[in-house]
Write a protein that holds these residues in place. Sequence first.
Motif, PDB file in Angstrom:
ATOM      1  N   THR A  85       0.831  -1.204   0.000  1.00 55.33           N
ATOM      2  CA  THR A  85       0.000   0.000   0.000  1.00 55.33           C
ATOM      3  C   THR A  85       0.869   1.258   0.000  1.00 55.33           C
ATOM      4  O   THR A  85       0.589   2.222  -0.721  1.00 55.33           O
ATOM      5  CB  THR A  85      -0.925  -0.003   1.230  1.00 55.33           C
ATOM      6  N   GLY A  89       1.083   4.080  -2.840  1.00 55.21           N
ATOM      7  CA  GLY A  89       0.861   5.476  -2.488  1.00 55.21           C
ATOM      8  C   GLY A  89       1.986   6.379  -2.949  1.00 55.21           C
ATOM      9  O   GLY A  89       1.759   7.516  -3.391  1.00 55.21           O
ATOM     10  N   HIS A  94      -4.107   6.768  -3.838  1.00 49.56           N
ATOM     11  CA  HIS A  94      -4.590   7.522  -2.674  1.00 49.56           C
ATOM     12  C   HIS A  94      -5.358   6.654  -1.682  1.00 49.56           C
ATOM     13  O   HIS A  94      -6.175   7.168  -0.916  1.00 49.56           O
ATOM     14  CB  HIS A  94      -5.457   8.688  -3.140  1.00 49.56           C
ATOM     15  N   TYR A 161       1.395   9.771   1.794  1.00 51.18           N
ATOM     16  CA  TYR A 161       2.446   8.750   1.811  1.00 51.18           C
ATOM     17  C   TYR A 161       3.830   9.379   1.797  1.00 51.18           C
ATOM     18  O   TYR A 161       4.761   8.872   2.418  1.00 51.18           O
ATOM     19  CB  TYR A 161       2.254   7.788   0.643  1.00 51.18           C
TER      20      TYR A 161
END
Length: 414
Positions: A85, A89, A94, A161
Amino acid sequence: MLSVETTDRRLSAYEDVLGPDRRDNIRDRADRLDGKRIAHINTTADGGGVAEILHALVPLSRDVGVDVDWYVMDAPDEFYDVTKTIHNGLQGDHTTLTDEMRDTYRRVTRENARALEKRYDAIVLHDPQSLGMAPTLAERYPDTSLLWRCHIDLTTAADAYLEFVRSWLEPIDRTIVSHPTYAEAVPDEETAIVHPAIDPFTEKNRPLEELPDGLEGSDPSEYPFDVDRPLLVQVSRFDPWKDPLGVVEAYRNVRETVPDAQLVLAGGMPDDDPEGIEVYREVEAETETDEDVHLLTNLPDVGINLIQRSADVGVQKSLREGFALTVSETLWKETPVVGSNVGGIPLQVEDDENGYLVDPEDTEATTDRLVRLLEDDGLRDRLGERGRETVREQFLLPRLLEDYLTLLASEVDR
């Protein structure tokens, strides 16, 4: 954490691609690192470009007298779900990074940092997965130089991120990226630019006739494609950022002009990429009725070598790309590449010199360049020859060794 064993490498084997100046520079930097201890840390010993680089870089560093160890993190599956993830990101996705995911990341990276028993003069942490180890390592070993090697394209990172990554950078002494624009995402950090490189003497890159007989994957008859028909090949993980479905669309357009064209999508399934099987299944469902589209997974290195040499044209239609060593691999085999004008691909592909650059969303342009190369043998030969020289000049392992030793020597000399 687990220590990784590597096979021996010798700098003397690279004499034909080394050059006297580079040889002298490598020896000088190695002498400056005499008595110093270096460690590399990442998340997998198999699959993906980072592991492949370290399997060559670590033993070659040892051969010139540098004391280097390599560790992979010990982590549960949910950690890799989190880091995938984060990876997405940083490339522009998003999806929310939840408090639970942050806690998992913090816990696992702290546990791994506490598990490092030896002291080192410099530690290179590779990619976001290991970056979270930095605060604990800095606390335990305050005299150790910490370098973060980010292999990801950060130019379109989602703000949340990017802020997450920046929150772990305070203990880092130097950030290393593959492209100057990536450094702009971490403007408060001291950064260095190092381009990845390939090893020309591995089973993946040596001429097939120089390899031992009978290697698994070395027989063309084992593969489902026809070497006597036009062949397009993309070698990369089954990852949405590599746009495999976009490659399939371009291939279908190519077939309108070159009806006997074939497509191979070949990629590994790294241990730290849980998303890969989902993307693979999506592409499989899209192409299951086309007998000329071949999805190949977890091939041995000699198999990748064979299909890159069998290809008439290599493809790298990435939407985001940290560097894409598969481009250099393909160019080294004198196969021209049509690649997206993103990330590190333009560092390797010179438009109309060793391949073509296209906008990643421009399927029409991609189709046009693929057809152009498939229909013109002389053009393919010219661009292919230039591609090999590009890699010889810029993207072979001795240059990468020199860059790393230079950085490490400057860090431990501070």
